[in-house]
Design a protein around this motif. Structure first.
Motif, PDB file in Angstrom:
ATOM      1  N   TRP A 216       0.836  -1.193   0.000  1.00  0.00           N
ATOM      2  CA  TRP A 216       0.000   0.000   0.000  1.00  0.00           C
ATOM      3  C   TRP A 216       0.879   1.254   0.000  1.00  0.00           C
ATOM      4  CZ3 TRP A 216      -0.974   4.303   2.982  1.00  0.00           C
ATOM      5  CH2 TRP A 216      -2.207   4.918   2.796  1.00  0.00           C
ATOM      6  N   SER A 218       0.558   5.735   0.091  1.00  0.00           N
ATOM      7  CA  SER A 218      -0.389   6.825   0.329  1.00  0.00           C
ATOM      8  C   SER A 218      -0.752   7.547  -0.968  1.00  0.00           C
ATOM      9  CB  SER A 218       0.202   7.820   1.333  1.00  0.00           C
ATOM     10  OG  SER A 218       1.451   8.280   0.877  1.00  0.00           O
ATOM     11  N   ARG A 221      -3.350   4.773  -2.633  1.00  0.00           N
ATOM     12  CA  ARG A 221      -4.453   4.361  -1.754  1.00  0.00           C
ATOM     13  C   ARG A 221      -5.172   3.119  -2.286  1.00  0.00           C
ATOM     14  NH1 ARG A 221      -5.345   8.352   2.002  1.00  0.00           N
ATOM     15  NH2 ARG A 221      -4.145  10.240   1.593  1.00  0.00           N
ATOM     16  N   GLY A 222      -6.421   3.260  -2.713  1.00  0.00           N
ATOM     17  CA  GLY A 222      -7.214   2.112  -3.153  1.00  0.00           C
ATOM     18  C   GLY A 222      -6.649   1.393  -4.373  1.00  0.00           C
ATOM     19  N   ARG A 223      -5.793   2.094  -5.132  1.00  0.00           N
ATOM     20  CA  ARG A 223      -5.235   1.460  -6.332  1.00  0.00           C
ATOM     21  C   ARG A 223      -3.851   0.875  -6.090  1.00  0.00           C
ATOM     22  NH1 ARG A 223      -5.277   5.861 -10.814  1.00  0.00           N
ATOM     23  NH2 ARG A 223      -4.641   7.146  -9.050  1.00  0.00           N
ATOM     24  N   SER A 224      -3.446   0.862  -4.812  1.00  0.00           N
ATOM     25  CA  SER A 224      -2.075   0.434  -4.479  1.00  0.00           C
ATOM     26  C   SER A 224      -1.727  -0.941  -5.032  1.00  0.00           C
ATOM     27  CB  SER A 224      -1.879   0.422  -2.966  1.00  0.00           C
ATOM     28  OG  SER A 224      -1.871   1.725  -2.465  1.00  0.00           O
ATOM     29  N   GLN A 226      -3.031  -2.571  -7.606  1.00  0.00           N
ATOM     30  CA  GLN A 226      -3.180  -2.800  -9.056  1.00  0.00           C
ATOM     31  C   GLN A 226      -1.810  -2.918  -9.695  1.00  0.00           C
ATOM     32  OE1 GLN A 226      -5.580  -0.201 -11.385  1.00  0.00           O
ATOM     33  NE2 GLN A 226      -7.249  -0.164  -9.917  1.00  0.00           N
TER      34      GLN A 226
END
Lengths: 393, 40
Positions: A216, A218, A221-224, A226
């Protein structure tokens, strides 16, 4: 069933680890980066992604095989050459490629915050023997000449050094020996030495790019998690650069203050002589000269063009007369010292850039990028490639 | 049969550990913060 066989576990550990080492080495032989245009934030350290020297060398091999007989132009430098603020289609190095034509192939390894020979300079040195007509073009500002092992991108230097990709240079070897005693990055170098045998950075960077990113950040974030190849160039989704005075006005006073502290402008490298005129101190000139000597091994200087990229004249106009004078002196002195060391130099301090060519103090708008591309293309064409001598290994 | 299973399961576990150890070296080699944050 009883416990698994301990001998089988040990054999499995060795087989699993060795297989990963072999796979890691295999990934270095091909260009893993599809349609590579630059090291945008999703492909560099701001998002904890560290492409290896072998992988960047493979980009050049993939895009411009030695058999193509094109002149390879390796770009290095900082965020200005990285096209900060320019979308992929607006990227200045694309304009440079168009201007130079099919006889040349431009590959852009510049990165934010990089020194003159970080990334691009390291990869150029790796390729110099294989591509005897290759050229290196980079940017910096006068007074900032860190060697590739003394910068924020030193990891790439050590990666190439430990893998034996760099040319042998007695001067550098002696310097690294001298620095060993005071260096605090022994653990870091050890990991790169281990990687040159086990290829863990190469394998897992490849896995992060191709299949799944494993941690992960910062930034993402949510796409870490991919795979990085699915993430488009970060600048493509950023707002367009608006290059006008009202935007620059909003950047005051922070950007102006930052400009005042840049090496070419700041007073700490200067003194006033008996006539009251500003001159660069003998100590700082000597320091610059020593740092320039450590940039690239002989004779690669003759194949290298260092560009002093410009400052936004709108911000320059807000400086004091003394500050502007110091900047002019820095550009002139930097040009003289680099030429004396054998580099080609393009100083763009006074090359006709207007405020609309900038997005802020130093970064260029798409229009500024096109002007820079034209100036650089003219300089590249005028470089005497006939005198190129391949670096020895 | 049981012996073969013991060997096979041990080998598979070993491979997983070997891959994990390789990955661990990669993770340990990464800085906790990008170098450019220290430099600027």
């Amino acid at each position: 069933m009883k416990y698994p066989s301990p001998i089988a576990v040990c054999v499995g550990v060795v087989v699993g680890f060795a297989t990963c080492c072999v796979l890691g080495q295999l990934t270095t032989r091909k260009n893993i980066y599809q349609d590579f245009a630059r090291l945008h934030p999703f492909l560099e350290q701001e998002t904890s992604y560290y492409p290896t020297a072998s992988q960047l060398v493979a980009v050049a091999h993939g895009q411009c095989p030695p058999a193509s007989h094109k002149t390879l132009v390796v770009l290095g430098g900082n965020s200005v050459f990285n096209g900060s603020g320019q979308k992929r289609d607006e990227l200045w190095s694309r304009a440079l490629q168009e201007d130079l034509g099919d006889h040349y192939h431009v590959v852009n390894f510049s990165a934010p915050g990089a020194g003159a020979v970080d990334n691009g300079g390291v990869i150029f040195e790796c390729l110099a023997r294989e591509y005897p007509t290759a050229l290196f073009v980079t940017n910096t500002e006068p007074g900032y000449y860190p060697a590739a092992n003394r910068s924020a991108y030193s990891y790439l230097f050590w990666d190439a050094y430990c893998k034996g990709l760099l040319s042998h240079d007695a001067r550098r070897t002696a310097r690294l020996e001298r620095e060993k005693a005071t260096s605090d990055d022994a653990d870091f170098k050890l990991s790169r030495e281990l990687n040159s045998v086990c290829y863990f950075n190469d394998l897992w960077t490849y896995v992060s790019y191709r299949y799944v990113s494993t941690f992960w950040t910062s930034w993402l974030r949510g796409r870490s998690f991919q795979p990085r190849h699915r993430l488009r160039d970060w600048y493509d989704k950023r707002p367009k650069v608006v290059a006008d005075e009202s935007e620059f006005q909003k950047m005051l006073p922070d950007h102006l203050e930052a400009l005042r502290h840049r090496r070419p402008v700041a007073a700490d490298r200067f003194a006033q002589n008996s006539n009251g005129a500003w001159v660069q101190t003998a100590e700082s000139l000597q320091q610059d000269e020593e740092h320039i000597a450590d940039l690239l091994p002989d004779p690669l200087q003759r194949r290298s063009l260092i560009v002093f990229t410009p400052y936004n004249p709108w911000f320059l106009a807000h400086l004091t007369e003394a500050e502007r004078t110091r900047a002019e002196i820095s550009y002139a002195n930097g040009t003289h010292l680099l030429e004396k060391a054998g580099f080609h130099v393009l100083s763009t301090y006074d090359s006709g850039f207007s405020p609309s060519d900038f997005g802020d103090t130093v970064h260029l708008s798409p229009a500024g990028g096109r002007l820079l591309a034209k100036l650089v293309a003219d300089s590249i064409r005028s470089m005497d490639t006939a005198s190129n001598i391949p670096a020895g290994r | 049969m049981k012996t073969s299973l013991r060997i096979l399961s041990g080998f598979v576990i070993g491979i997983a550990l070997g891959v994990f150890f390789h990955y661990l070296l990669y993770r340990i080699s990464l800085p906790s913060e990008p170098f450019i944050y220290f430099a600027f």
